[in-house]
Design an enzyme around this catalytic site. Sequence first.
Site, PDB file in Angstrom:
ATOM      1  NE  ARG A 225       9.624   4.824  -1.830  1.00  0.00           N
ATOM      2  CZ  ARG A 225       9.798   3.572  -1.402  1.00  0.00           C
ATOM      3  NH1 ARG A 225      10.358   3.343  -0.217  1.00  0.00           N
ATOM      4  NH2 ARG A 225       9.456   2.549  -2.161  1.00  0.00           N
ATOM      5  CG  HIS A 273      15.864   2.770   0.928  1.00  0.00           C
ATOM      6  ND1 HIS A 273      15.285   3.625   0.015  1.00  0.00           N
ATOM      7  CD2 HIS A 273      14.935   1.804   1.155  1.00  0.00           C
ATOM      8  CE1 HIS A 273      14.069   3.194  -0.309  1.00  0.00           C
ATOM      9  NE2 HIS A 273      13.842   2.095   0.386  1.00  0.00           N
TER      10      HIS A 273
HETATM   11  P1  NDP Z   1       0.106  -0.308   2.122  1.00  0.00           P
HETATM   12  O1  NDP Z   1      -0.427   0.183   0.815  1.00  0.00           O
HETATM   13  O2  NDP Z   1      -0.240  -1.666   2.561  1.00  0.00           O
HETATM   14  O3  NDP Z   1      -0.322   0.699   3.287  1.00  0.00           O
HETATM   15  C1  NDP Z   1      -0.392   2.070   3.111  1.00  0.00           C
HETATM   16  C2  NDP Z   1      -1.124   2.677   4.286  1.00  0.00           C
HETATM   17  O4  NDP Z   1      -1.088   4.098   4.173  1.00  0.00           O
HETATM   18  C3  NDP Z   1      -2.599   2.260   4.352  1.00  0.00           C
HETATM   19  O5  NDP Z   1      -2.991   2.076   5.684  1.00  0.00           O
HETATM   20  C4  NDP Z   1      -3.295   3.485   3.765  1.00  0.00           C
HETATM   21  O6  NDP Z   1      -4.612   3.675   4.229  1.00  0.00           O
HETATM   22  C5  NDP Z   1      -2.423   4.585   4.297  1.00  0.00           C
HETATM   23  N1  NDP Z   1      -2.620   5.810   3.508  1.00  0.00           N
HETATM   24  C6  NDP Z   1      -2.452   5.991   2.190  1.00  0.00           C
HETATM   25  N2  NDP Z   1      -2.785   7.249   1.836  1.00  0.00           N
HETATM   26  C7  NDP Z   1      -3.185   7.864   2.962  1.00  0.00           C
HETATM   27  C8  NDP Z   1      -3.656   9.162   3.255  1.00  0.00           C
HETATM   28  N3  NDP Z   1      -3.802  10.083   2.286  1.00  0.00           N
HETATM   29  N4  NDP Z   1      -3.997   9.443   4.528  1.00  0.00           N
HETATM   30  C9  NDP Z   1      -3.879   8.514   5.495  1.00  0.00           C
HETATM   31  N5  NDP Z   1      -3.434   7.263   5.287  1.00  0.00           N
HETATM   32  C10 NDP Z   1      -3.086   6.943   4.038  1.00  0.00           C
HETATM   33  O7  NDP Z   1       1.690  -0.131   2.031  1.00  0.00           O
HETATM   34  P2  NDP Z   1       2.820  -0.954   2.820  1.00  0.00           P
HETATM   35  O8  NDP Z   1       2.450  -0.973   4.249  1.00  0.00           O
HETATM   36  O9  NDP Z   1       3.097  -2.223   2.140  1.00  0.00           O
HETATM   37  O10 NDP Z   1       4.079   0.011   2.582  1.00  0.00           O
HETATM   38  C11 NDP Z   1       4.060   1.352   3.026  1.00  0.00           C
HETATM   39  C12 NDP Z   1       5.251   2.113   2.477  1.00  0.00           C
HETATM   40  O11 NDP Z   1       6.447   1.710   3.133  1.00  0.00           O
HETATM   41  C13 NDP Z   1       5.565   1.871   0.998  1.00  0.00           C
HETATM   42  O12 NDP Z   1       4.714   2.628   0.164  1.00  0.00           O
HETATM   43  C14 NDP Z   1       7.009   2.316   0.905  1.00  0.00           C
HETATM   44  O13 NDP Z   1       7.079   3.691   0.605  1.00  0.00           O
HETATM   45  C15 NDP Z   1       7.552   2.088   2.308  1.00  0.00           C
HETATM   46  N6  NDP Z   1       8.547   1.022   2.343  1.00  0.00           N
HETATM   47  C16 NDP Z   1       9.842   1.336   2.713  1.00  0.00           C
HETATM   48  C17 NDP Z   1      10.798   0.367   2.760  1.00  0.00           C
HETATM   49  C18 NDP Z   1      12.183   0.676   3.203  1.00  0.00           C
HETATM   50  O14 NDP Z   1      13.072  -0.171   3.081  1.00  0.00           O
HETATM   51  N7  NDP Z   1      12.436   1.827   3.783  1.00  0.00           N
HETATM   52  C19 NDP Z   1      10.499  -1.032   2.431  1.00  0.00           C
HETATM   53  C20 NDP Z   1       9.119  -1.261   2.082  1.00  0.00           C
HETATM   54  C21 NDP Z   1       8.195  -0.251   2.020  1.00  0.00           C
HETATM   55  P3  NDP Z   1      -5.771   2.604   3.864  1.00  0.00           P
HETATM   56  O15 NDP Z   1      -5.465   1.408   4.741  1.00  0.00           O
HETATM   57  O16 NDP Z   1      -6.995   3.285   4.255  1.00  0.00           O
HETATM   58  O17 NDP Z   1      -5.630   2.311   2.402  1.00  0.00           O
HETATM   59  C1  OXD Z   2      10.107  -0.806  -0.902  1.00  0.00           C
HETATM   60  C2  OXD Z   2      11.437  -0.340  -0.507  1.00  0.00           C
HETATM   61  O1  OXD Z   2       9.234   0.007  -1.174  1.00  0.00           O
HETATM   62  O2  OXD Z   2      12.353  -1.179  -0.390  1.00  0.00           O
HETATM   63  O3  OXD Z   2       9.901  -2.042  -0.927  1.00  0.00           O
HETATM   64  O4  OXD Z   2      11.625   0.835  -0.276  1.00  0.00           O
END
Ligand code: NDP
Ligand code: OXD
Length: 310
Positions: A225, A273
């Site tokens: 993000r 994006h």
């Molecule tokens: P998940 O919820 O599966 O994974 C999030 C990860 O971040 C987990 O490993 C979590 O740790 C870790 N995390 C959360 N908070 C913290 C913290 N405070 N300190 C350290 N680690 C932390 O999400 P996804 O993998 O499915 O997606 C991740 C992000 O990717 C989405 O939230 C979105 O913003 C972005 N995204 C962007 C897209 C784009 O087109 N650019 C498309 C899709 C997603 P834990 O495993 O311990 O919970």
């Molecule tokens: C998502 C994205 O979060 O597309 O899936 O950014």
Amino acid sequence: MPVLVFHSEIDAPEPWRQVLARACPDLEFRIWPDVGPPAEVRYALVWKPPHGMLASFPKLKAILSLGAGVDALFLDATLPRTVPILRLVDAGLRGQMTEYGLYAVLYFHRDMPHYLAAQLAGRWAPLAAVPAAQRTVGVMGLGVLGADLARMLVALGFRVLGWSRNGRALDGVEVHSGEGGLREMLSRSEILVNLLPLIPQTRNILNARTFAQLPRGAAVINLARGGHLVEADLLAALDSGHLRGAMLDVFEHEPLPEGHAFWRHPKVVFTPHISAQAVTALAEGQIVENIRRMEAGEAPIGLVDPDRGY
Ligand code: NDP
Ligand code: OXD
């Protein structure tokens, strides 16, 4: 008849109308703002709905997100806190994100910015080879997307460090957690990839302090993000030469405003994006299954913890 309301400025409604007409014939599909009586609305299938929209449906059973990241929903002060939010878990995003992440890492690993500049300058300028086994990549966020990318980087032979909240082990990856773990990971990451969710604890995490902890000449890849990145700090770190480049897919303001420094910055490559987009044919199974589960009173896929925010 109960209603599903659709809202997205980036996803076309028609494919979803067809999918849901086939799979959920007892649900009427309506597109915001033409929703009819609000009390008939049971489901909202949304990407960045306008603030106040979700709160206007008194009998809403679930908010079905058209993305993995749900940060935009929590910016709405009127968000109904007791309605379950179901995010996309993979649903076609993981493969796309891993492709993009690998591409971005390889772009810097194989010094493509140097070779593109050399070509334009008419210079034949080979650099010494750095094998993957001598390159350290840090992945912030080891969830559905980050863990898959990390695994693929390991398979290619990179030294991979990861950072997550719970620090759960991942084969071949040196996993860290907490403030100290982040410092340790940053101090060794020559290429840093961000795949964290945007929550209060991670907002602005890609800042001057973070960049200063990376080795000189590191590259930063932000695929999560725009709110993770302090743009002015990135520009300063690039311009001082501490960072050698950045690849960005997400921005605080999208579309990126005209005249923004990133448009013409020689060390920045960006995309609008698109690193992982919701594709109806790949996401429909999960959305339909979640409606089925909600109707049957079963646990849904991708239930967001409102206290954690992801
Ligand atoms: P998940 O919820 O599966 O994974 C999030 C990860 O971040 C987990 O490993 C979590 O740790 C870790 N995390 C959360 N908070 C913290 C913290 N405070 N300190 C350290 N680690 C932390 O999400 P996804 O993998 O499915 O997606 C991740 C992000 O990717 C989405 O939230 C979105 O913003 C972005 N995204 C962007 C897209 C784009 O087109 N650019 C498309 C899709 C997603 P834990 O495993 O311990 O919970
Ligand atoms: C998502 C994205 O979060 O597309 O899936 O950014």
